[in-house]
Design an enzyme around this catalytic site. Structure first.
Site, PDB file in Angstrom:
ATOM      1  N   THR A 163      28.173  17.841  -0.504  1.00 32.49           N
ATOM      2  CA  THR A 163      28.434  16.778   1.517  1.00 32.49           C
ATOM      3  C   THR A 163      27.842  17.626   2.484  1.00 32.49           C
ATOM      4  O   THR A 163      26.184  18.730   2.331  1.00 32.49           O
ATOM      5  CB  THR A 163      30.788  17.585   1.226  1.00 32.49           C
ATOM      6  N   HIS A 172      24.481  26.715   0.868  1.00 31.19           N
ATOM      7  CA  HIS A 172      25.205  25.662   0.096  1.00 31.19           C
ATOM      8  C   HIS A 172      26.046  25.217   1.806  1.00 31.19           C
ATOM      9  O   HIS A 172      26.922  25.918   2.528  1.00 31.19           O
ATOM     10  CB  HIS A 172      26.916  26.290  -0.308  1.00 31.19           C
ATOM     11  N   HIS A 173      26.865  24.392   1.604  1.00 29.84           N
ATOM     12  CA  HIS A 173      27.889  23.493   2.577  1.00 29.84           C
ATOM     13  C   HIS A 173      29.081  24.628   3.129  1.00 29.84           C
ATOM     14  O   HIS A 173      30.380  24.676   2.174  1.00 29.84           O
ATOM     15  CB  HIS A 173      28.213  22.106   2.464  1.00 29.84           C
ATOM     16  N   GLY A 174      29.572  24.529   4.462  1.00 33.16           N
ATOM     17  CA  GLY A 174      30.650  25.280   4.328  1.00 33.16           C
ATOM     18  C   GLY A 174      32.108  23.847   4.274  1.00 33.16           C
ATOM     19  O   GLY A 174      32.938  23.464   5.282  1.00 33.16           O
ATOM     20  N   ASP A 175      32.260  23.636   2.891  1.00 40.59           N
ATOM     21  CA  ASP A 175      32.881  21.899   2.562  1.00 40.59           C
ATOM     22  C   ASP A 175      34.222  22.395   3.680  1.00 40.59           C
ATOM     23  O   ASP A 175      35.093  21.329   3.519  1.00 40.59           O
ATOM     24  CB  ASP A 175      33.185  21.512   1.480  1.00 40.59           C
TER      25      ASP A 175
END
Length: 498
Positions: free
Chosen positions: A259, A229-232
């Site tokens: 994102t 998962h994106h490190g938003d």
């Protein structure tokens, strides 16, 4: 870390542990302390484990974090950390590291990034049965009642977040103080949490807090994220600065958090602080070992070459492994570890963190392997027979008692939804973005002038502003109450009826 309202269950009581102790462990448990020590020493000798020469590795952890529970049907299982610890100690890796039983983070440490009201909510909230009326307003304010809420309220939530964060902050301090060259905090890596909002199973962002600490010593910090998962949360926190560069490899599309697209490069406009310092590598389902390693080495190598970081924070989310309960990639354990190996080869201080990972036995295998990489050890494939919960790793569907089972076997693998030219185009785009960073003033800066003085001055100014706002708020409240008591007297507006 994906959201799904079906997996979020109210906390009632811990479900019975799915783990059972092995016969060998029951025999081991009867040994006295000296004999147990000899067993571990023999295992370490068999694996050739010794303290690395020329650098120090530290391991930061508090075993109390294992006792917490998100709910029986929630994919986040803190006991994956217990499995990890048992493999690390079972192989004798602890002899090669400085071991630190970390303390919980304090309120003031968490408040360096998170909002005080939000922290107070986490501090005093209890299980859902106790909060239906009393804390309804706070639940709404912090989006805990959203239909897609994936962060359940559970008993002991404050202890859990302070234990995770405390280990990461201690690891960051170990780096900045020169006590270690590689610092490991597997209970950390909770990259989705925002300033005043939980997200993606993350309540407090220990990574942001650790980077803030590292910025007190280092001019440039490179954050690398290999979670699926994106490190938003980390990207958003350092969106407007050039002293932190974020590099995230993740699945993109109809996938949480949605994102981290190819055009998400930071603030728009070259003159804006932080412009081009968010580097995202969106990936498609089914990426395999060979393609992932090629892409990681090419983009990460060029990023380190251009940005010249003084310290690296590496988030090793294990949900990018094949067979993960939520992930969509086809990586094996050694391929995931190649990322750690490649970053380590640059001989920079490294903060190594955990993150996602929802097939606990494979999370434990991966983080044990990557601990071995950090200390320069090679481990045998057959798991030690005396570890307490060896049954969790046995059987064809659980890896047959091996440290390195095949995770991308045909029946479990995800179909590949990309072509080689897609990866080449992605790498070329990233290299083009890095050209915009290459000649930025911060890249050539060897030290940040009077950094400590600047930070202290900023803290003092922030404190003065808070005090002024608090005083003003009290005065305004007193004035309002006086006016309410004197409604209709001279100087007040009145409704005039003609």
């Amino acid at each position: 870390m994906a959201f799904n309202n079906e997996i979020v269950q109210a906390w009632v009581a811990p479900d019975p542990s799915p783990l059972t102790t092995s016969v060998e462990y029951l025999s081991y448990k009867q040994l006295n302390a000296a004999d147990k020590e000899r067993v571990h020493q023999m295992e370490a000798e068999e694996n050739g484990i010794e303290r690395p020469q020329g650098y120090t590795v530290s391991f930061h952890y508090n075993p109390e974090v294992e006792q917490h529970h998100f709910g029986s049907k929630h994919p986040m299982k803190p006991w994956r950390l217990q499995l990890t610890k048992q493999l690390v100690f079972g192989y004798g890796l602890h002899y090669a590291m400085d071991l630190n039983e970390s303390l919980p983070a304090s309120m003031s440490e968490l408040a360096r990034f998170h909002d005080n009201d939000y922290l107070n909510f986490l501090r005093y909230i209890k299980s859902p049965a106790d909060i239906q009326k009393r804390h309804r307003e706070e639940l709404n304010r912090y989006v805990f009642t959203d239909e897609f809420n994936d962060c359940p309220i559970f008993d002991g939530i404050w202890d859990y977040v302070t234990l995770c964060t405390g280990a990461t902050l201690e690891a960051a301090h170990s780096l900045s103080s020169g006590q270690s060259d590689i610092a490991i905090s597997w209970s950390g890596g909770l990259h989705h949490a925002k300033k005043r909002q939980a997200s993606g199973f993350c309540y407090v962002n220990d990574i942001v807090l650790a980077i803030q600490h590292l910025l007190e010593k280092y001019v440039r910090v490179l954050y690398i994220d290999i979670d699926v998962h994106h490190g938003d949360g980390v990207e958003a926190a350092f969106f407007n600065t050039d002293r932190v560069m974020t590099l995230s490899y993740h699945k993109y599309g109809e996938f949480f958090p949605g994102t981290g697209g190819p055009d998400d490069t930071g603030p728009k406009g070259y003159t804006e602080p932080g412009a081009y310092f968010s580097l995202n590598v969106p990936l498609e389902d089914g990426i395999d070992d060979k393609d992932y390693e090629w892409l990681f080495r090419r983009i990460t190598g060029r990023t380190i070459e251009v940005y010249k970081p003084q310290v690296i924070v590496l988030q090793c989310g294990a949900d990018s492994l094949g067979g993960d309960r939520l992930g969509k990639f086809n990586l094996n354990i050694k391929a995931h570890g190649k990322c750690v190996e490649f970053v380590k080869a640059h001989n920079l201080p490294i903060l190594v963190l955990g993150g996602g990972g929802y097939t606990p036995r494979n999370v434990a295998r991966t983080w044990c392997h990557e601990t071995a990489l950090c200390v320069g050890a090679t481990l045998h494939d057959e798991l030690p027979s005396f570890i307490p919960y060896r049954q969790a790793f046995e059987g064809p569907s659980h890896g047959s008692g091996l440290l390195y089972p095949e995770l991308n076997i045909k029946r479990l693998s995800h179909p590949k939804t990309y072509e080689r030219r897609d990866l080449e185009n992605c790498a070329a785009r990233c290299e083009e973005q890095l050209r915009c960073v290459m000649h930025h003033p911060v890249v050539s800066m060897a030290r940040y002038p009077q950094l400590g003085t600047v930070l202290r001055a900023k803290q003092e100014v922030d404190a003065e502003i808070r005090e002024e706002l608090e005083d003003r708020g009290i005065q305004d409240e007193v004035k309002r109450r006086k006016q309410e008591r004197a409604t209709g007297r001279r100087g007040e507006y009145r409704s005039i009826v003609h």
